[in-house]
Scaffold this motif. Structure first.
Motif, PDB file in Angstrom:
ATOM      1  N   GLN A   1       7.275 -23.633  -7.073  1.00 34.73           N
ATOM      2  CA  GLN A   1       6.047 -22.567  -5.718  1.00 34.73           C
ATOM      3  C   GLN A   1       6.064 -21.638  -6.599  1.00 34.73           C
ATOM      4  O   GLN A   1       6.782 -20.916  -6.698  1.00 34.73           O
ATOM      5  N   VAL A   2       4.898 -20.798  -5.749  1.00 39.55           N
ATOM      6  CA  VAL A   2       4.474 -19.234  -6.122  1.00 39.55           C
ATOM      7  C   VAL A   2       4.012 -18.580  -4.992  1.00 39.55           C
ATOM      8  O   VAL A   2       2.942 -19.498  -4.374  1.00 39.55           O
ATOM      9  N   GLN A   3       4.489 -17.858  -4.178  1.00 36.93           N
ATOM     10  CA  GLN A   3       3.464 -17.313  -3.196  1.00 36.93           C
ATOM     11  C   GLN A   3       2.747 -16.059  -3.454  1.00 36.93           C
ATOM     12  O   GLN A   3       3.610 -15.144  -4.001  1.00 36.93           O
ATOM     13  N   LEU A   4       2.081 -16.071  -2.811  1.00 34.00           N
ATOM     14  CA  LEU A   4       0.947 -14.515  -3.924  1.00 34.00           C
ATOM     15  C   LEU A   4       1.148 -13.422  -1.959  1.00 34.00           C
ATOM     16  O   LEU A   4       0.392 -13.817  -0.821  1.00 34.00           O
ATOM     17  N   VAL A   5       1.586 -12.621  -1.939  1.00 33.01           N
ATOM     18  CA  VAL A   5       1.228 -11.793  -0.822  1.00 33.01           C
ATOM     19  C   VAL A   5       0.580 -10.277  -1.179  1.00 33.01           C
ATOM     20  O   VAL A   5       1.005  -9.322  -2.610  1.00 33.01           O
ATOM     21  N   GLU A   6      -0.621 -10.199  -0.823  1.00 30.80           N
ATOM     22  CA  GLU A   6      -1.654  -8.899  -1.333  1.00 30.80           C
ATOM     23  C   GLU A   6      -1.218  -7.836  -0.494  1.00 30.80           C
ATOM     24  O   GLU A   6      -0.842  -8.719   0.986  1.00 30.80           O
ATOM     25  N   SER A   7      -1.827  -6.375  -0.903  1.00 29.05           N
ATOM     26  CA  SER A   7      -1.775  -5.297  -0.054  1.00 29.05           C
ATOM     27  C   SER A   7      -2.293  -4.721  -0.446  1.00 29.05           C
ATOM     28  O   SER A   7      -3.054  -4.001  -1.744  1.00 29.05           O
ATOM     29  N   GLY A   8      -3.355  -2.964   0.331  1.00 27.73           N
ATOM     30  CA  GLY A   8      -3.944  -2.468   0.074  1.00 27.73           C
ATOM     31  C   GLY A   8      -5.016  -2.160  -0.075  1.00 27.73           C
ATOM     32  O   GLY A   8      -5.829  -1.218  -0.217  1.00 27.73           O
ATOM     33  N   GLY A   9      -5.912  -3.161   1.358  1.00 28.38           N
ATOM     34  CA  GLY A   9      -6.753  -2.948   1.027  1.00 28.38           C
ATOM     35  C   GLY A   9      -7.511  -1.467   2.123  1.00 28.38           C
ATOM     36  O   GLY A   9      -6.878  -1.423   2.648  1.00 28.38           O
ATOM     37  N   GLY A  10      -8.478  -1.406   3.030  1.00 31.03           N
ATOM     38  CA  GLY A  10      -8.990  -0.626   3.490  1.00 31.03           C
ATOM     39  C   GLY A  10     -10.556  -0.225   3.820  1.00 31.03           C
ATOM     40  O   GLY A  10     -11.276  -1.025   3.260  1.00 31.03           O
ATOM     41  N   LEU A  11     -10.838   1.167   4.243  1.00 31.97           N
ATOM     42  CA  LEU A  11     -11.552   1.463   4.768  1.00 31.97           C
ATOM     43  C   LEU A  11     -12.189   2.581   3.672  1.00 31.97           C
ATOM     44  O   LEU A  11     -10.933   4.025   3.361  1.00 31.97           O
ATOM     45  N   VAL A  12     -13.276   2.934   3.125  1.00 28.32           N
ATOM     46  CA  VAL A  12     -13.505   3.680   2.078  1.00 28.32           C
ATOM     47  C   VAL A  12     -14.698   4.162   1.440  1.00 28.32           C
ATOM     48  O   VAL A  12     -16.057   3.157   2.158  1.00 28.32           O
ATOM     49  N   GLN A  13     -14.661   6.027   1.423  1.00 19.55           N
ATOM     50  CA  GLN A  13     -16.100   6.134   1.176  1.00 19.55           C
ATOM     51  C   GLN A  13     -17.215   5.494  -0.225  1.00 19.55           C
ATOM     52  O   GLN A  13     -15.976   5.307  -1.088  1.00 19.55           O
ATOM     53  N   ALA A  14     -18.027   5.231  -0.491  1.00 16.50           N
ATOM     54  CA  ALA A  14     -18.755   5.378  -1.635  1.00 16.50           C
ATOM     55  C   ALA A  14     -17.957   6.374  -2.713  1.00 16.50           C
ATOM     56  O   ALA A  14     -18.436   7.210  -2.480  1.00 16.50           O
ATOM     57  N   GLY A  15     -17.941   5.418  -4.078  1.00 16.62           N
ATOM     58  CA  GLY A  15     -17.248   6.734  -5.151  1.00 16.62           C
ATOM     59  C   GLY A  15     -15.984   7.077  -4.803  1.00 16.62           C
ATOM     60  O   GLY A  15     -15.527   7.906  -5.802  1.00 16.62           O
ATOM     61  N   GLY A  16     -15.212   6.094  -3.887  1.00 14.54           N
ATOM     62  CA  GLY A  16     -13.617   6.562  -4.128  1.00 14.54           C
ATOM     63  C   GLY A  16     -13.229   5.537  -4.898  1.00 14.54           C
ATOM     64  O   GLY A  16     -14.069   4.578  -4.661  1.00 14.54           O
ATOM     65  N   SER A  17     -11.781   5.729  -4.317  1.00 16.51           N
ATOM     66  CA  SER A  17     -11.414   4.272  -4.767  1.00 16.51           C
ATOM     67  C   SER A  17     -10.083   3.913  -3.752  1.00 16.51           C
ATOM     68  O   SER A  17      -9.762   3.518  -2.831  1.00 16.51           O
ATOM     69  N   LEU A  18      -9.778   2.596  -4.547  1.00  9.14           N
ATOM     70  CA  LEU A  18      -8.114   2.054  -4.295  1.00  9.14           C
ATOM     71  C   LEU A  18      -7.503   0.855  -4.910  1.00  9.14           C
ATOM     72  O   LEU A  18      -8.075   0.965  -6.079  1.00  9.14           O
ATOM     73  N   ARG A  19      -6.545   1.119  -5.173  1.00  5.94           N
ATOM     74  CA  ARG A  19      -5.814   0.300  -5.240  1.00  5.94           C
ATOM     75  C   ARG A  19      -4.691  -1.484  -5.010  1.00  5.94           C
ATOM     76  O   ARG A  19      -4.133  -0.695  -4.021  1.00  5.94           O
ATOM     77  N   LEU A  20      -5.337  -2.656  -5.326  1.00  2.79           N
ATOM     78  CA  LEU A  20      -5.012  -3.986  -4.515  1.00  2.79           C
ATOM     79  C   LEU A  20      -3.877  -3.773  -5.067  1.00  2.79           C
ATOM     80  O   LEU A  20      -3.732  -3.496  -6.458  1.00  2.79           O
ATOM     81  N   SER A  21      -2.667  -4.457  -4.281  1.00  5.11           N
ATOM     82  CA  SER A  21      -1.592  -4.914  -5.457  1.00  5.11           C
ATOM     83  C   SER A  21      -1.682  -5.887  -4.864  1.00  5.11           C
ATOM     84  O   SER A  21      -1.920  -6.636  -3.433  1.00  5.11           O
TER      85      SER A  21
END
Length: 125
Positions: A1-21
């Motif tokens: 069994q594997v559990q997956l938990v995401e994080s790192g989303g949000g609001l950003v302006q066009a041209g910006g960056s985000l990192r999801l985990s």
């Protein structure tokens, strides 16, 4: 069994960056291909990127090539998203398992066994 938990989303302006985990837990996570899908409002869930744990094969949808980078570190998969566009707005889901097949415009990832709950990415214009 594997559990997956995401994080790192949000609001950003066009041209910006985000990192999801995506942190994987469970006894067999290192056997699986892992990566990301996304689903925009009113649209179907679509493949974004995947990484094969054992071969280190890496796959991207054509729409994100050159802007997104998938990587892994032990039990966590990352999605570095640069030069974000409003059309990248979606709920991003981490997935594990299955097989990636290449040959068409975009790789096809099927047979995933596990999904996270998703994290929302909103890109404003």
């Amino acid at each position: 069994q594997v559990q997956l938990v995401e994080s790192g989303g949000g609001l950003v302006q066009a041209g910006g960056s985000l990192r999801l985990s995506c942190a994987a837990s469970g006894s067999t996570w290192n056997r699986y291909t892992m990566g990301w899908f996304r689903q925009a409002p009113g649209n179907e869930r679509k493949f974004v990127a995947a990484i094969n744990w054992s071969t280190s094969g890496i796959y991207y949808a054509d729409s994100v090539k050159g802007r997104f980078t998938i990587s892994r570190d032990r039990n966590t998969v990352y999605l570095q998203m640069n030069n974000l566009k409003p059309e990248d707005t979606a709920v991003y889901y981490c997935a594990a398992g299955g097989t990636v097949v290449t040959g068409g415009r975009d790789p096809v990832w099927y047979g995933m066994n596990y999904w996270g709950k998703g994290t929302l990415v909103t890109v404003s214009s």
